[in-house]
Scaffold this motif. Structure first.
Motif, short mmCIF file in Angstrom:
data_model
loop_
_atom_site.label_atom_id
_atom_site.label_comp_id
_atom_site.label_asym_id
_atom_site.label_seq_id
_atom_site.Cartn_x
_atom_site.Cartn_y
_atom_site.Cartn_z
N ILE A 139 0.84 -1.20 0.00
CA ILE A 139 0.00 0.00 0.00
C ILE A 139 0.88 1.25 0.00
O ILE A 139 0.74 2.13 -0.85
N LEU A 140 1.79 1.31 0.98
CA LEU A 140 2.68 2.47 1.02
C LEU A 140 3.55 2.49 -0.24
O LEU A 140 3.83 3.55 -0.79
N GLY A 141 3.94 1.30 -0.68
CA GLY A 141 4.78 1.21 -1.88
C GLY A 141 4.10 1.84 -3.09
O GLY A 141 4.72 2.61 -3.82
N VAL A 142 2.84 1.53 -3.30
CA VAL A 142 2.12 2.09 -4.44
C VAL A 142 2.02 3.61 -4.31
O VAL A 142 2.26 4.35 -5.26
N ALA A 143 1.71 4.08 -3.08
CA ALA A 143 1.58 5.52 -2.87
C ALA A 143 2.89 6.23 -3.21
O ALA A 143 2.90 7.26 -3.89
N VAL A 144 4.01 5.67 -2.75
CA VAL A 144 5.31 6.30 -2.99
C VAL A 144 5.70 6.20 -4.46
O VAL A 144 6.17 7.17 -5.07
N LEU A 145 5.47 5.02 -5.06
CA LEU A 145 5.84 4.84 -6.47
C LEU A 145 5.07 5.79 -7.38
O LEU A 145 5.61 6.30 -8.36
N ASN A 146 3.79 6.02 -7.06
CA ASN A 146 2.99 6.94 -7.88
C ASN A 146 3.61 8.32 -7.89
O ASN A 146 3.60 9.01 -8.91
N ILE A 147 4.15 8.74 -6.75
CA ILE A 147 4.77 10.05 -6.67
C ILE A 147 6.11 10.03 -7.42
O ILE A 147 6.42 10.93 -8.21
N ASP A 148 6.89 8.96 -7.19
CA ASP A 148 8.19 8.86 -7.85
C ASP A 148 8.05 8.84 -9.37
O ASP A 148 8.88 9.38 -10.09
N GLU A 149 7.00 8.17 -9.85
CA GLU A 149 6.81 8.07 -11.30
C GLU A 149 6.12 9.30 -11.87
O GLU A 149 5.84 9.36 -13.05
#
Lengths: 215, 202, 212
Positions: A139-149
């Protein structure tokens, strides 16, 4: 049809995206990547704990998957909005990690309370998985990846739903295999966790075969 | 005496990876090289020590009803701290650990020790427990990373060990995602056998 | 109600202390991070520009090229071009740009130095998060990018796509991402008339004056 298209255009045009608008090809690429090519569990190693913990039975795997898709989408909506509309304008992007984990934790609490009150049936089905979700790093991973991408809100939501589906897919496949394994003659030393990891490894090899799809 | 026990507890008897199976995500993801394993180990150990220290220090001040959110904030603060400092002084490592630095927040070991140990034990014991758990986690990562790096690129800590010929045609799968699962499965199997032997000897 | 208030107060106190502490550390580390990013960029530019000119001091100016197409819109990036010159002289010794290509698991950034004729003179992979041991090998120039040197846009094409550059074994996606992104950048610059017309693109229009 027109109604859903309108919603898509609206979300795609939200701040953060650099005005590239909505692109079906890119959306498909994101979906295929999140479900198959870069499967969050089998290739990115996110959400391993529930993957091992809740994959002993098919029913609970499906329940957990549904709960994850649900929370993941809401968490993405919340984290994307807070990041782009609050943290970025105020120059507080370094508070990202704290903000996201708090959003996820309180969201899980909120969803749990709302479900308990308004939909006891759904609560019965998903309730026991909800507390486990706070520490699901997917969950946190998706949230962070969305920002990074640098995804726009629309792409972020697409990515979240697809990532949740990918997680569910891995979980359900694993549960099916583990139910079979119950009957198999596994060497004593490998019983339990070791064989689960070996099975996951073989599944991961299969998912490597998706490389090149939607690249 | 019990301080030493708390320290060694996490290294062997309750090794977070081999025994408790906590913190699997970063464990599998960053063990592609020994260097990454050491970096992640150091970062996680630091966060573990700081959060255990603070949680233990404040254990009588934080109302139990809101303790989990408080722990999460404490942990997330230290993680962000590590993230910033690493980005400033060790940019290469920061880049290769990537998303797994913010994800230390949801590493179950850390919240698990805060909730399971630090909020019930004095400061010194909690720090000892954190050091032990950190070492145990790092040790487990280095073991898996050693296998993966040796087989997958023929090197150990970037030093060429298996020779040029091997390095040109290594067993690539070890370094890819499936290699992590499969090698860990076998390591856990060996761990089971060793434990059974030790249990049988007693 | 009193209890809720007290709990809320504790939570808020914890959050405020955390935010203040992080604010202080951020104030200390942010300039260092920014400085080091800038330094890295300067070093990389110097390195790739070595293939253009051999000089101790080089000058890098960002260019605003009007009417240039942005080939990297699909990954939310922009094509930015930097002019390289050797200080007393203001004439163009070459250009540097960063190509962005969607690889297997990351958007790969390649810094490219081009001479005024549009021939690649140097490359460096700035960022990638590809599979270690496979796509990540793209940072080793001998695996792929060395082949770009001395070529113009038309010749930068993988063998599989009809050119004669060999893709890295087992990582066509990574190789193609780098190759295509570099090629697209060069083409956009050529179309904007940045290069002296040596016939490497179909747009023969030379507009040296429009550069700055």
């Amino acid at each position: 049809m027109t109604g859903s298209n309108l919603i898509l255009t609206l979300t795609m045009a939200a701040p953060g995206g650099s005005g590239t608008g909505f692109d079906v090809g890119r959306m498909m690429a994101i979906i295929i990547a999140a479900i198959f090519v870069n499967n969050y569990v089998l290739s990115r190693f996110l959400g391993i704990c529930p993957f091992l913990g809740v994959s002993k039975q098919l029913d609970s795997a499906v329940g957990m998957g549904a709960a994850v898709i649900f929370v993941m989408t809401l968490a993405t909506l919340g984290s994307w909005t807070v990041y782009n509309l609050l943290l970025v304008p105020m120059g507080l992007t370094y508070l990202r990690t704290i903000a996201f984990i708090l959003i996820i934790a309180s969201l899980v609490q909120l969803v749990e309370m709302i479900l308990q009150k308004f939909s006891p049936v759904l609560y019965q089905a998903l309730g026991i998985f909800l507390p486990l979700i706070t520490t699901n790093c997917a969950i946190l991973g998706v949230a962070v990846l969305n920002i990074d991408e640098k995804y726009s809100l629309g792409y972020s939501l697409v990515n979240a739903v697809a990532a949740g589906i990918g997680f569910t897919l891995a979980l359900v496949l694993m549960a099916g295999l583990r139910q079979r394994l119950e009957l198999a003659d596994v060497p004593p030393a490998l019983r339990g966790k070791p064989i689960a990891f070996l099975v996951a490894g073989i599944m991961s090899i299969a998912f490597l075969g998706f490389a090149g799809l939607g690249g | 005496m019990s301080l030493a026990k708390d320290l060694t507890n996490g290294i062997f008897r309750e090794n977070p990876i081999f025994k408790l199976a906590l913190g699997m995500c970063p464990f599998l993801a960053v063990t592609t090289s020994v260097e990454n394993a050491l970096g992640m180990g150091a970062a996680a150990t630091f966060v573990l020590i700081c959060s255990n220290f603070l949680v233990s220090l404040l254990r009588n001040l934080i109302p139990s009803k809101v303790r989990i959110p408080c722990y999460i904030v404490i942990i997330a603060t230290f993680v962000t701290l590590v993230d910033m400092v690493m980005n400033a002084y060790l940019p290469e490592l920061h880049r290769s650990l990537g998303i797994f630095i913010p994800l230390i927040v949801v590493n179950c070991i850390i919240l698990g020790r805060a909730e399971g140990f630090a909020n019930r034990h004095p400061v010194l014991n909690s720090v000892a427990d954190a050091v032990g758990m950190g070492i145990g986690f790092t040790l487990a990562m280095v073991i898996l990373a050693t296998f993966r790096e040796l087989l997958g690129s023929g090197t150990w800590l970037n030093m060429n060990v298996l020779g040029r010929n091997y390095a040109n045609q290594p067993l690539l799968i070890a370094i890819l995602a499936p290699g992590a699962f499969i090698l860990l499965g076998f390591i856990l199997g060996v761990f089971n056998i060793l434990e059974k032997r030790r249990g049988g000897a007693k | 109600m009193g209890e809720i208030f007290r709990l809320g107060l504790v939570l808020m106190l914890v959050a405020v202390v955390a935010a203040v502490a992080l604010g202080i550390v951020n104030g200390k580390t942010a300039p260092i991070i920014a400085l080091q990013k800038e330094q890295e960029k300067q070093d990389a530019m110097r390195l790739v520009a070595m293939g253009l000119v051999e000089a101790d001091s080089m000058r890098f100016d960002s260019l605003v090229v009007e009417g240039m197409q942005n080939p990297y819109a699909s990954v939310d990036e922009e094509l930015r071009v930097v002019k390289v010159s050797v200080p007393p002289d203001t004439s163009v010794a070459g250009y540097i740009f960063i190509a962005y290509g969607k690889g297997y698991s990351s958007t790969i950034q390649t810094m490219v130095a081009v001479d005024p004729e549009g021939t690649v003179a140097g490359t460096k992979i700035l960022y990638q998060q590809e599979t270690p041991g496979l796509g990540a090998n793209v940072t080793d120039p001998s695996k792929l990018t060395a082949a770009f040197i001395g070529r113009s846009a038309d010749e930068i094409l993988l063998r599989k796509d009809g050119g004669d550059i060999d893709a890295m074994t087992g990582c066509t996606i990574t190789s193609r991402a780098v190759t295509v992104s570099v090629r697209k950048g060069l083409q956009a610059m050529a179309e904007a008339g940045l290069f002296r017309g040596t016939g490497d693109t179909d747009s023969g229009e030379v507009r040296e004056g429009g550069v700055e």
